[in-house]
Design a protein around this motif. Structure first.
Motif, PDB file in Angstrom:
ATOM      1  N   THR A  49       0.830  -1.212   0.000  1.00 49.57           N
ATOM      2  CA  THR A  49       0.000   0.000   0.000  1.00 49.57           C
ATOM      3  C   THR A  49       0.859   1.254   0.000  1.00 49.57           C
ATOM      4  OG1 THR A  49      -1.747  -1.191   1.169  1.00 49.57           O
ATOM      5  CG2 THR A  49      -1.838   1.217   1.222  1.00 49.57           C
ATOM      6  N   MET A  50       1.899   1.254   0.827  1.00 45.84           N
ATOM      7  CA  MET A  50       2.783   2.420   0.884  1.00 45.84           C
ATOM      8  C   MET A  50       3.492   2.639  -0.453  1.00 45.84           C
ATOM      9  SD  MET A  50       4.236   1.964   4.791  1.00 45.84           S
ATOM     10  CE  MET A  50       5.741   2.793   4.428  1.00 45.84           C
ATOM     11  N   LEU A  51       3.960   1.568  -1.075  1.00 40.16           N
ATOM     12  CA  LEU A  51       4.597   1.700  -2.390  1.00 40.16           C
ATOM     13  C   LEU A  51       3.620   2.211  -3.438  1.00 40.16           C
ATOM     14  CD1 LEU A  51       6.833  -1.493  -2.580  1.00 40.16           C
ATOM     15  CD2 LEU A  51       7.601   0.881  -2.621  1.00 40.16           C
ATOM     16  N   THR A  52       2.408   1.693  -3.413  1.00 35.68           N
ATOM     17  CA  THR A  52       1.400   2.125  -4.385  1.00 35.68           C
ATOM     18  C   THR A  52       1.086   3.603  -4.224  1.00 35.68           C
ATOM     19  OG1 THR A  52       0.438  -0.084  -4.412  1.00 35.68           O
ATOM     20  CG2 THR A  52      -0.941   1.714  -5.218  1.00 35.68           C
ATOM     21  N   VAL A  53       0.883   4.041  -3.003  1.00 31.69           N
ATOM     22  CA  VAL A  53       0.575   5.455  -2.754  1.00 31.69           C
ATOM     23  C   VAL A  53       1.760   6.330  -3.149  1.00 31.69           C
ATOM     24  CG1 VAL A  53       0.108   7.149  -0.936  1.00 31.69           C
ATOM     25  CG2 VAL A  53      -1.157   5.005  -0.997  1.00 31.69           C
ATOM     26  N   GLY A  54       2.968   5.913  -2.790  1.00 34.91           N
ATOM     27  CA  GLY A  54       4.161   6.695  -3.116  1.00 34.91           C
ATOM     28  C   GLY A  54       4.394   6.811  -4.608  1.00 34.91           C
ATOM     29  N   ILE A  55       4.307   5.699  -5.309  1.00 32.68           N
ATOM     30  CA  ILE A  55       4.525   5.714  -6.761  1.00 32.68           C
ATOM     31  C   ILE A  55       3.437   6.519  -7.455  1.00 32.68           C
ATOM     32  CG2 ILE A  55       4.529   4.248  -8.826  1.00 32.68           C
ATOM     33  CD1 ILE A  55       5.974   2.128  -7.097  1.00 32.68           C
ATOM     34  N   LEU A  67       4.074   9.847  -9.679  1.00 28.62           N
ATOM     35  CA  LEU A  67       3.596   9.879 -11.056  1.00 28.62           C
ATOM     36  C   LEU A  67       2.679  11.076 -11.292  1.00 28.62           C
ATOM     37  CD1 LEU A  67       3.458   8.479 -13.823  1.00 28.62           C
ATOM     38  CD2 LEU A  67       1.527   7.170 -12.948  1.00 28.62           C
ATOM     39  N   MET A  68       1.782  11.345 -10.346  1.00 25.00           N
ATOM     40  CA  MET A  68       0.892  12.501 -10.490  1.00 25.00           C
ATOM     41  C   MET A  68       1.673  13.810 -10.459  1.00 25.00           C
ATOM     42  SD  MET A  68      -2.110  11.636 -11.168  1.00 25.00           S
ATOM     43  CE  MET A  68      -2.824  13.233 -11.003  1.00 25.00           C
ATOM     44  N   GLU A  69       2.688  13.879  -9.596  1.00 21.55           N
ATOM     45  CA  GLU A  69       3.535  15.063  -9.535  1.00 21.55           C
ATOM     46  C   GLU A  69       4.237  15.282 -10.874  1.00 21.55           C
ATOM     47  OE1 GLU A  69       7.504  15.431  -7.218  1.00 21.55           O
ATOM     48  OE2 GLU A  69       5.889  15.924  -5.812  1.00 21.55           O
ATOM     49  N   TYR A  70       4.782  14.204 -11.427  1.00 19.40           N
ATOM     50  CA  TYR A  70       5.466  14.290 -12.724  1.00 19.40           C
ATOM     51  C   TYR A  70       4.491  14.697 -13.826  1.00 19.40           C
ATOM     52  CZ  TYR A  70       7.545  12.753 -17.093  1.00 19.40           C
ATOM     53  OH  TYR A  70       7.985  12.701 -18.380  1.00 19.40           O
ATOM     54  N   LEU A  71       3.311  14.103 -13.849  1.00 21.23           N
ATOM     55  CA  LEU A  71       2.331  14.434 -14.890  1.00 21.23           C
ATOM     56  C   LEU A  71       1.846  15.868 -14.770  1.00 21.23           C
ATOM     57  CD1 LEU A  71       0.237  11.146 -15.081  1.00 21.23           C
ATOM     58  CD2 LEU A  71       1.878  12.011 -16.750  1.00 21.23           C
ATOM     59  N   ASN A  72       1.647  16.356 -13.553  1.00 24.16           N
ATOM     60  CA  ASN A  72       1.235  17.750 -13.370  1.00 24.16           C
ATOM     61  C   ASN A  72       2.308  18.713 -13.880  1.00 24.16           C
ATOM     62  OD1 ASN A  72      -1.332  17.402 -12.326  1.00 24.16           O
ATOM     63  ND2 ASN A  72      -0.591  17.239 -10.220  1.00 24.16           N
ATOM     64  N   LEU A  73       3.577  18.440 -13.563  1.00 22.80           N
ATOM     65  CA  LEU A  73       4.669  19.281 -14.066  1.00 22.80           C
ATOM     66  C   LEU A  73       4.742  19.222 -15.592  1.00 22.80           C
ATOM     67  CD1 LEU A  73       7.506  18.547 -11.491  1.00 22.80           C
ATOM     68  CD2 LEU A  73       6.250  20.693 -11.797  1.00 22.80           C
TER      69      LEU A  73
END
Length: 124
Positions: free
Chosen positions: A101-107, A111-117
């Motif tokens: 769960t922690m890996l899924t949330v972190g990844i 990914l969302m941070e990268y896509l937003n940028l």
């Protein structure tokens, strides 16, 4: 709608065949959806997509998602059937669930941070 559901299940069947034939550890439906995405991207690149097929595919997918909770019933039955295994390995199972769960949330967050940028740079 029937054509798009047929396309989804056809690619799932192809994915299952590839998974069984090559003995891959990736689930067949995942392979099938990756193939479906690839075909859709290629068709879109060369403007070969049939009229409204993407919209029909999205509508059919959304209709299938309404029944998604039904697919979790076999998992629940499997958990109940193997309750003795879970009792013996409770801490290991909980550890895997927490770490996964922690890996899924972190990844997903990265990914969302990268896509937003990426989208912000693309707009400029």
């Amino acid at each position: 709608m029937l054509n798009s559901i047929f396309a989804i299940f056809l690619f799932q069947l192809i994915g299952e065949f590839i998974q069984k034939f090559f003995e891959l550890s990736v689930p067949g439906p995942v392979i099938g959806l990756i193939l479906l995405l690839s075909v859709l991207l290629i068709l879109k690149k060369y403007n070969l997509t049939p009229k409204n097929f993407e919209n029909k595919l999205v509508n059919s997918s959304e209709n299938l998602l309404n029944y998604l909770p039904l697919f979790f019933m076999p998992v629940g039955v499997g958990v109940v059937m193997h309750i003795s295994y879970l009792e013996k390995n409770l801490y290991q199972v909980l550890g895997v669930v927490v770490i996964g769960t922690m890996l899924t949330v972190g990844i997903t967050a990265k990914l969302m941070e990268y896509l937003n940028l990426y989208l912000q740079r693309k707009k400029k």
